[in-house]
Design an enzyme around this catalytic site. Structure first.
Site, PDB file in Angstrom:
ATOM      1  N   ASP A 114     -78.388-104.453   5.469  1.00  0.00           N
ATOM      2  CA  ASP A 114     -79.479-103.524   5.757  1.00  0.00           C
ATOM      3  C   ASP A 114     -80.768-104.275   6.145  1.00  0.00           C
ATOM      4  O   ASP A 114     -81.510-103.848   7.031  1.00  0.00           O
ATOM      5  CB  ASP A 114     -79.705-102.670   4.497  1.00  0.00           C
ATOM      6  CG  ASP A 114     -80.602-101.477   4.721  1.00  0.00           C
ATOM      7  OD1 ASP A 114     -81.435-101.522   5.637  1.00  0.00           O
ATOM      8  OD2 ASP A 114     -80.491-100.503   3.961  1.00  0.00           O
TER       9      ASP A 114
ATOM     10  N   HIS B 294     -79.767 -95.396  -3.241  1.00  0.00           N
ATOM     11  CA  HIS B 294     -80.322 -96.417  -2.330  1.00  0.00           C
ATOM     12  C   HIS B 294     -81.716 -95.942  -1.923  1.00  0.00           C
ATOM     13  O   HIS B 294     -81.853 -95.040  -1.101  1.00  0.00           O
ATOM     14  CB  HIS B 294     -79.374 -96.515  -1.124  1.00  0.00           C
ATOM     15  CG  HIS B 294     -79.823 -97.432  -0.032  1.00  0.00           C
ATOM     16  ND1 HIS B 294     -79.046 -98.471   0.420  1.00  0.00           N
ATOM     17  CD2 HIS B 294     -80.949 -97.473   0.722  1.00  0.00           C
ATOM     18  CE1 HIS B 294     -79.680 -99.102   1.403  1.00  0.00           C
ATOM     19  NE2 HIS B 294     -80.841 -98.506   1.612  1.00  0.00           N
TER      20      HIS B 294
ATOM     21  N   CYS C  41     -88.810 -99.889   7.551  1.00  0.00           N
ATOM     22  CA  CYS C  41     -88.511 -98.473   7.707  1.00  0.00           C
ATOM     23  C   CYS C  41     -88.583 -98.175   9.197  1.00  0.00           C
ATOM     24  O   CYS C  41     -89.639 -98.315   9.814  1.00  0.00           O
ATOM     25  CB  CYS C  41     -89.520 -97.614   6.966  1.00  0.00           C
ATOM     26  SG  CYS C  41     -89.240 -95.865   7.278  1.00  0.00           S
TER      27      CYS C  41
HETATM   28 ZN    ZN Z   1     -81.970 -99.156   3.232  1.00  0.00          ZN
END
Ligand code: ZN
Length: 317
Positions: A21, A212, A245
Site C-alpha cells: 500500500d 485498515h 491519500c
Molecule cells: Zn491504506
C-alpha cells in the site's frame, strides 16, 4: 502453514502493508532488493503478518511488476503470514506460484470508486473474485476479502450498508472468512466503524474482521481504539506511515505501524513486535525514500526515554 492465531484476547495481529500500500503510492520505482530487505527486517523485528505485494497487471501498476521476485527474496519463517493482493485468475496463478500464504481480493463498496480505481464495476470485481477463489482453495491458500471505501467514498459520500453486506456475503460464500475493511480515503469515524462492524457481525458472526485505517483527518488511532473496544484484534498499518491519500493531496494516508504498536503496548496488548527494532527499520526506509515520513514514534522514541537537561530546549506552553 499455521496462520498467526492466538487464543489470547490481549494479542493483536498487526498486518504490515507498507511495501504494498505504501510503496505503490511512490512515483519512483523502489528497487526489488529494497522491498524485500524492508520485509525481511520487519519480520526480524517480530512482524508476523505482511501484505507483501500485489499480483496486479504490471502494466497497470509498474511499481508492483516485481511481485514474484520480491516474494522469492523473502526469508520465510514459520508463523509468518505473507499476503498478496490478487485481482483475477491470472494474478491468482502467479501468487500461487510465488507461494503466498494468503490471497487478498479487493472490491470497493462504492461502484464509482471501483470503476475509477479498478477499472471495473463492483459486480465485475466480485465476479473476478468468485472465479479465482477456487484457485486459492485448490492450492490450500487462505483467502481474504478486502473491501475498499468501506466507510465512505469521495465520489458517492456515505456508502450503503446493503452494498457493504453484499460484498461481504460474496466473500463469505466463497470461503473468504477474513474480511478487511479499508478506510481508503480516511473517512472513517468511530460511529461509522461501529455501525459497519456491528452490521457485519449480526449477519455473519463467523467473519474475522480486520480494520485498515488512514489518518487523513487525524483520527486513525482513535478509530483503532474503537475497533479494540468492538473486539477487533487485527489492524493493518504501514511502516513509518508510508503511503498517501490519493484524494487529499498532502494529507497523510495509512496509520503508522510503530505508532499503532506503541499504542497497543501502552494499553497492555501484545503484538510480538520489538518496537524499537521496528522504528529502526522505519528510519532506514525513510532514508531510502528520501523524505520525512509521518510516523511519530520513530521521531520521539519511547515515552520513558529520559533526556539530559542540556539537550532539551526550554519549551513554553
Ligand atoms: Zn491504506
Amino acid at each position: 502453514m499455521s496462520l498467526p492465531s492466538h487464543n489470547n484476547d490481549r494479542f493483536v495481529l498487526v498486518t504490515e502493508v507498507g511495501t504494498r500500500d505504501g510503496f505503490q503510492a511512490e512515483k519512483q520505482f523502489v528497487p526489488t532488493e529494497i522491498k524485500a530487505k524492508a520485509i525481511n527486517a520487519m519480520i526480524d523485528a517480530g512482524v508476523t503478518s505482511v501484505e507483501a505485494t500485489s499480483f496486479v497487471s504490471p502494466r497497470a501498476v509498474p511499481q508492483m511488476a516485481d511481485a514474484s521476485e520480491v516474494m522469492a527474496l523473502i526469508e520465510r519463517k514459520p508463523g509468518v503470514r505473507l499476503t498478496a493482493l490478487v485481482p483475477n485468475a491470472r494474478g491468482a496463478e502467479r501468487a500461487a506460484a510465488a507461494k503466498v500464504d494468503m490471497m487478498a481480493a479487493f472490491v470497493s463498496v462504492s461502484d464509482t470508486h471501483c470503476r475509477t480505481n479498478l477499472n471495473k464495476t463492483r459486480a465485475q470485481a466480485l465476479a473476478d473474485f468468485t472465479e479465482f477463489a477456487p484457485i486459492a482453495q485448490q492450492y490450500g491458500i487462505a483467502l481474504r476479502g478486502g473491501i475498499a471505501t468501506a466507510f465512505g467514498c469521495p465520489f458517492e459520500g456515505e456508502v450503503s450498508l446493503d452494498h457493504l453486506l453484499t460484498v461481504v456475503e460474496t466473500y463469505m460464500r466463497a470461503g473468504a472468512l477474513h474480511i478487511g475493511l479499508g478506510d481508503t480515503t480516511g473517512m472513517a469515524t468511530p460511529p461509522v466503524v461501529t455501525r459497519s462492524v456491528e452490521a457485519i457481525r449480526k449477519r455473519f458472526p463467523e467473519a474475522i474482521i480486520a480494520l485498515h485505517f488512514h489518518n487523513t483527518r487525524g483520527i486513525g488511532l482513535a478509530n483503532v481504539m474503537n475497533g479494540l473496544d468492538l473486539g477487533v484484534r487485527e489492524f493493518e498499518s504501514s511502516i513509518g506511515g508510508l503511503g498517501g491519500c490519493p484524494f487529499a493531496p498532502g494529507a497523510t494516508g495509512n496509520i503508522c505501524t510503530e505508532d499503532l504498536v506503541y499504542l497497543l503496548h501502552e494499553c497492555g496488548y501484545q503484538t510480538g513486535i520489538d518496537l524499537d527494532a521496528l522504528a529502526a527499520v522505519a528510519n532506514d526506509i525513510q532514508g531510502v525514500i528520501g523524505r520525512e515520513l509521518p510516523g511519530q514514534y520513530m521521531k520521539a522514541g519511547a515515552r520513558l526515554k529520559l533526556s539530559s537537561l542540556e539537550s532539551v530546549r526550554r519549551a513554553v506552553g
